[in-house]
Design a protein around this motif. Structure first.
Motif, PDB file in Angstrom:
ATOM      1  N   ASN A 148      51.651  15.938  -8.906  1.00  0.00           N
ATOM      2  CA  ASN A 148      50.670  15.952 -10.026  1.00  0.00           C
ATOM      3  C   ASN A 148      51.081  14.887 -11.320  1.00  0.00           C
ATOM      4  O   ASN A 148      52.323  14.749 -11.478  1.00  0.00           O
ATOM      5  CB  ASN A 148      51.012  17.405 -10.987  1.00  0.00           C
ATOM      6  CG  ASN A 148      50.710  18.414 -10.371  1.00  0.00           C
ATOM      7  OD1 ASN A 148      49.691  18.493  -9.398  1.00  0.00           O
ATOM      8  ND2 ASN A 148      51.647  19.415 -10.125  1.00  0.00           N
ATOM      9  N   SER A 149      50.360  14.574 -11.907  1.00  0.00           N
ATOM     10  CA  SER A 149      50.704  13.263 -12.955  1.00  0.00           C
ATOM     11  C   SER A 149      51.534  12.199 -12.500  1.00  0.00           C
ATOM     12  O   SER A 149      51.196  11.531 -11.671  1.00  0.00           O
ATOM     13  CB  SER A 149      51.136  14.377 -14.179  1.00  0.00           C
ATOM     14  OG  SER A 149      51.338  13.559 -15.409  1.00  0.00           O
ATOM     15  N   CYS A 173      45.686  14.292 -10.912  1.00  0.00           N
ATOM     16  CA  CYS A 173      45.570  13.920 -12.182  1.00  0.00           C
ATOM     17  C   CYS A 173      46.696  12.729 -11.934  1.00  0.00           C
ATOM     18  O   CYS A 173      47.437  12.415 -13.049  1.00  0.00           O
ATOM     19  CB  CYS A 173      46.164  14.701 -13.295  1.00  0.00           C
ATOM     20  SG  CYS A 173      44.685  15.895 -13.683  1.00  0.00           S
ATOM     21  N   TYR A 225      47.643  14.889 -23.532  1.00  0.00           N
ATOM     22  CA  TYR A 225      47.518  15.588 -22.534  1.00  0.00           C
ATOM     23  C   TYR A 225      46.108  16.573 -22.526  1.00  0.00           C
ATOM     24  O   TYR A 225      45.692  17.199 -21.518  1.00  0.00           O
ATOM     25  CB  TYR A 225      48.422  16.785 -22.312  1.00  0.00           C
ATOM     26  CG  TYR A 225      49.794  15.944 -22.183  1.00  0.00           C
ATOM     27  CD1 TYR A 225      50.118  14.878 -21.606  1.00  0.00           C
ATOM     28  CD2 TYR A 225      50.832  16.751 -22.684  1.00  0.00           C
ATOM     29  CE1 TYR A 225      51.058  14.089 -21.308  1.00  0.00           C
ATOM     30  CE2 TYR A 225      52.227  16.093 -22.342  1.00  0.00           C
ATOM     31  CZ  TYR A 225      52.618  14.827 -21.844  1.00  0.00           C
ATOM     32  OH  TYR A 225      53.586  14.112 -21.624  1.00  0.00           O
ATOM     33  N   GLY A 314      40.611  14.758 -10.180  1.00  0.00           N
ATOM     34  CA  GLY A 314      40.989  14.113 -11.458  1.00  0.00           C
ATOM     35  C   GLY A 314      40.180  14.883 -12.486  1.00  0.00           C
ATOM     36  O   GLY A 314      39.216  15.706 -11.979  1.00  0.00           O
ATOM     37  N   VAL A 315      40.285  14.579 -13.715  1.00  0.00           N
ATOM     38  CA  VAL A 315      39.518  15.386 -14.795  1.00  0.00           C
ATOM     39  C   VAL A 315      38.588  14.449 -15.644  1.00  0.00           C
ATOM     40  O   VAL A 315      39.438  13.572 -16.216  1.00  0.00           O
ATOM     41  CB  VAL A 315      40.684  16.237 -15.550  1.00  0.00           C
ATOM     42  CG1 VAL A 315      39.698  17.091 -16.738  1.00  0.00           C
ATOM     43  CG2 VAL A 315      41.449  17.419 -14.586  1.00  0.00           C
ATOM     44  N   ASP A 318      40.413  13.589 -19.054  1.00  0.00           N
ATOM     45  CA  ASP A 318      41.594  12.982 -19.021  1.00  0.00           C
ATOM     46  C   ASP A 318      41.564  11.923 -19.797  1.00  0.00           C
ATOM     47  O   ASP A 318      41.193  10.791 -19.173  1.00  0.00           O
ATOM     48  CB  ASP A 318      42.232  13.156 -17.577  1.00  0.00           C
ATOM     49  CG  ASP A 318      43.800  13.017 -17.530  1.00  0.00           C
ATOM     50  OD1 ASP A 318      44.302  12.310 -18.607  1.00  0.00           O
ATOM     51  OD2 ASP A 318      44.216  13.216 -16.277  1.00  0.00           O
ATOM     52  N   PHE A 321      45.443   9.634 -17.835  1.00  0.00           N
ATOM     53  CA  PHE A 321      45.117   9.180 -16.486  1.00  0.00           C
ATOM     54  C   PHE A 321      43.914   9.504 -16.220  1.00  0.00           C
ATOM     55  O   PHE A 321      43.378  10.270 -15.367  1.00  0.00           O
ATOM     56  CB  PHE A 321      46.069  10.150 -15.309  1.00  0.00           C
ATOM     57  CG  PHE A 321      47.363   9.944 -15.475  1.00  0.00           C
ATOM     58  CD1 PHE A 321      48.340  10.319 -16.580  1.00  0.00           C
ATOM     59  CD2 PHE A 321      48.089   9.405 -14.251  1.00  0.00           C
ATOM     60  CE1 PHE A 321      49.640  10.254 -16.376  1.00  0.00           C
ATOM     61  CE2 PHE A 321      49.586   9.331 -14.253  1.00  0.00           C
ATOM     62  CZ  PHE A 321      50.494   9.778 -15.367  1.00  0.00           C
ATOM     63  N   ILE A 323      39.710   9.363 -15.101  1.00  0.00           N
ATOM     64  CA  ILE A 323      39.277   9.687 -13.750  1.00  0.00           C
ATOM     65  C   ILE A 323      39.152   8.419 -12.926  1.00  0.00           C
ATOM     66  O   ILE A 323      39.062   8.561 -11.600  1.00  0.00           O
ATOM     67  CB  ILE A 323      37.635  10.489 -14.152  1.00  0.00           C
ATOM     68  CG1 ILE A 323      37.457  11.079 -12.624  1.00  0.00           C
ATOM     69  CG2 ILE A 323      37.069   9.500 -14.671  1.00  0.00           C
ATOM     70  CD1 ILE A 323      37.799  12.406 -12.596  1.00  0.00           C
ATOM     71  N   GLN A 326      41.744   8.265 -10.452  1.00  0.00           N
ATOM     72  CA  GLN A 326      41.849   9.074  -9.115  1.00  0.00           C
ATOM     73  C   GLN A 326      40.477   8.556  -8.250  1.00  0.00           C
ATOM     74  O   GLN A 326      40.916   8.669  -6.946  1.00  0.00           O
ATOM     75  CB  GLN A 326      41.529  10.508  -9.415  1.00  0.00           C
ATOM     76  CG  GLN A 326      42.643  11.157 -10.500  1.00  0.00           C
ATOM     77  CD  GLN A 326      42.465  10.812 -11.747  1.00  0.00           C
ATOM     78  OE1 GLN A 326      41.594  11.215 -12.395  1.00  0.00           O
ATOM     79  NE2 GLN A 326      43.636  10.376 -12.520  1.00  0.00           N
ATOM     80  N   HIS A 351      43.919  16.080 -19.465  1.00  0.00           N
ATOM     81  CA  HIS A 351      45.163  15.973 -18.470  1.00  0.00           C
ATOM     82  C   HIS A 351      45.715  17.133 -17.768  1.00  0.00           C
ATOM     83  O   HIS A 351      46.136  17.285 -16.742  1.00  0.00           O
ATOM     84  CB  HIS A 351      46.256  14.851 -18.701  1.00  0.00           C
ATOM     85  CG  HIS A 351      47.214  14.438 -18.139  1.00  0.00           C
ATOM     86  ND1 HIS A 351      46.981  13.900 -16.641  1.00  0.00           N
ATOM     87  CD2 HIS A 351      48.450  14.569 -17.762  1.00  0.00           C
ATOM     88  CE1 HIS A 351      48.086  13.554 -16.051  1.00  0.00           C
ATOM     89  NE2 HIS A 351      49.072  13.967 -16.761  1.00  0.00           N
ATOM     90  N   ASP A 352      45.954  17.779 -18.705  1.00  0.00           N
ATOM     91  CA  ASP A 352      46.608  19.099 -18.747  1.00  0.00           C
ATOM     92  C   ASP A 352      45.930  20.294 -17.687  1.00  0.00           C
ATOM     93  O   ASP A 352      46.534  21.337 -17.414  1.00  0.00           O
ATOM     94  CB  ASP A 352      47.102  19.802 -19.722  1.00  0.00           C
ATOM     95  CG  ASP A 352      48.613  19.502 -20.220  1.00  0.00           C
ATOM     96  OD1 ASP A 352      49.178  18.749 -19.220  1.00  0.00           O
ATOM     97  OD2 ASP A 352      49.261  19.910 -21.254  1.00  0.00           O
TER      98      ASP A 352
END
Lengths: 383, 383
Positions: A148-149, A173, A225, A314-315, A318, A321, A323, A326, A351-352
């Motif tokens: 993660n991250s 992420c 985040y 991915g988000v 975010d 980081f 998308i 990703q 991100h979170d």
């Protein structure tokens, strides 16, 4: 400086000396870890979890520590990472202050904390240190490495540096390199700490502690985040009650969102070592999987060998980081011949999201892990 | 504290006392402005430009000041806001340090700078002050009021408070209320200034100036005015040359993006008064067009009267005033019976796109202004 080690932590000693990518070596260093489930006889059902910058290895409750972990809904019997099938291993990042050796640890050469004498830490060092734990537990090949991250960076580094180490990969992420926007945010966080006179070139104490710098760094972290969308639904324009307001303080806190940030920061500030924060933050800036490929990140990804299937999540909200990073990971892994599923999540939490959006991330991980073949060690070697 | 007034600035005295929304009044206050083009005999070809937080009134070169302005490509003969047709008026925001009265100005009651004795400033006060300039120039009704960023808030406030003041409206990267995410960012910027010991409760001097706080605030601003996408194309992972590096400084600047931020901040820090920054920043947090409508922002927008057509532009990569906010403005203006064009721009530059993406914003403004009917004052009054 201080370390913050959860109960039930176990350790693996790193080889001593443990060479550091940018120069130097650690002596007598160790890695903190926790596990869930049982390693099977073939030692082929292990999943390694690599964390973001601040979490410890206590991802979920276990016999050593029944307190809920930071990914309690993800790991356990019948949960997305089902510990009835998988042996799950989570390591605390090298350089952290939560059990693994880092700038807040004692330097055996001096008997005092490393502070800024800690060698310049890279993501690659964290990957090699995680590998040492895997090997020490008798695991030749992981069923899956999940990151993660920052852990997504570490996982990619592990896969690139140690071909065949894992049959599958989940990247959540994560990023194959640091973007200038993310570098800018982290640079500001580090500057806030460095500007605090109590930081004092890394030589602070509990009594003279860079609390304001850490508060600013953490608040900026929490802002990046999350996302504008989520916070609008959550806080709107709600004001603090009269007794919560800082009316005597010019330009003091007034909105609920400001007080939320303040509370978050206060909880964090004394539980994370500022020098460790600086080292890990910078290690992310330095990361680029394309470094050995003339700066071509996609080429770095495409050169990863031995991963048969991957899930990349991915988000869309975010900003730290984004998308596109990703998407890049998924494209590179596909080039590498890895069967890759890419899931761009519409989670509002930024991100979170992977920590809180169980409804989306849980089923995605469940479904991916179910597709993995019955435990079996693949190898490229001719028998 | 100091004021930074471009050459060629003209002034209008505000009514004295000038009442302030949250209480108190200003005495002997004045507004700085500049103009381009010629007001026609009917006084019906005027466009008012309301700026973001930091710009002065020098939006473009003119006879009073031939230096290029901050929107040079937008305003002038044959340009999108064509000064052969329109009389363009740009005012410096009330509370600023660039000519209009603000916390850095002399308080006539004491003979010293206001500093924190300046009354609590709201966006609505800025709207009323801009109206005073419009009236003083003999303009009954504007052909158009255009606002960018904070100016987009001010423009909406002007339209809501003074029905019929403008026949048309252009809102660019604006908002009808402050989002908690934006409040969080601005709160952090203000905290960075407040935490600087040299801020000293607003009582600083040139020699003891909150330079670090202002640098942090500005850097965070620049980060949120731009986007990850743009910076990746612009800076990538380029490192500074050896002589630019701060190798003696632990965790010092290393990447080009960090040095870009630093240079931006250094240019800004001594040219903007910290107290003015705090006042204007907070005024944005307080803004909600729904305030008089039970917090229903859309209702506030729908209650705007007398605007016949509007152009609302947002940028998809804007994280500070996200695109949903311009969607909301467009939806509200349509409810108000205003013929509204909404343009979500794919510019990579984030919030600041309107300052730099001439290729997208220029034609959009050109085309909207061309559709405006030949000059004619509309009125709801019965003759």
């Amino acid at each position: 400086m201080a370390e913050f080690i959860p109960p039930g932590t176990r350790w693996v000693d790193l080889p001593s000396p443990f060479p550091i990518k940018r120069g130097g070596a650690l002596h007598g260093a160790r890695m903190a870890y926790e596990t869930w489930g049982t390693l099977n006889a073939a030692h082929d059902n292990a999943i390694l979890v690599l964390t973001g910058m601040s979490p410890d290895a206590h991802a979920a409750s276990n016999t050593g520590n029944p307190a809920p972990g930071w990914w309690e809904w993800m790991i356990g019997p019948g949960k997305p990472i089902d510990t009835q099938r998988w042996f799950v291993l989570c390591v605390n990042a090298l350089g952290s202050c939560k059990g693994s050796t880092g700038p807040a640890s004692i330097n055996p050469n001096t008997g005092a904390s490393y502070r800024l004498d800690f060698p310049e830490l890279s993501i690659e060092d964290g990957a090699d240190a995680a590998l040492a734990v895997v090997r020490e537990l008798g695991i030749e090949q992981l069923a899956c490495v999940l990151g993660n991250s920052m852990g997504g960076m570490t996982a990619l580094s592990l896969l690139a540096r140690h071909p065949g180490i894992a049959r599958s990969h989940i990247n959540i992420c994560g990023a194959a390199r640091a973007l200038p926007f993310s570098i800018a945010i982290r640079s500001l966080q580090r500057e806030a700490i460095r500007l605090d006179p109590h930081w004092n070139g890394g030589d602070y104490s509990e009594d003279h502690y860079p609390e304001n710098g850490m508060r600013m760094a953490r608040k900026l972290g929490v802002v990046t985040y999350r996302s504008a969308l989520e916070w609008d639904g959550r806080f709107g324009r709600v004001r603090l009650d009269a007794e919560q307001r800082e009316d005597d303080e010019p330009f003091g806190l007034e909105f609920e969102v400001e007080s939320y940030l303040e509370a978050h920061a206060r909880r964090f500030v004394r539980k994370y070592d500022p020098n460790c924060y600086l080292y890990l933050s910078r290690s992310m800036d330095w990361f680029d999987l394309g470094e050995a490929h003339g700066g071509d990140t996609l080429h770095g990804l495409s050169s990863i060998e031995g991963v048969h299937s991957a899930l990349v999540i991915g988000v869309k909200t975010d900003i730290l980081f984004p998308i596109q990073q990703q998407e890049e990971i998924a494209a590179g892994l596909r080039n590498a011949g890895c069967e890759t599923r890419f899931l761009p999540m519409p989670s509002p939490q930024g991100h979170d999201a992977f920590l809180v959006d169980a409804a989306r991330f849980g089923p995605a991980v469940t479904s991916f892990l179910r597709t993995l073949p019955a435990t079996q060690i693949f190898t490229n070697r001719v028998a």
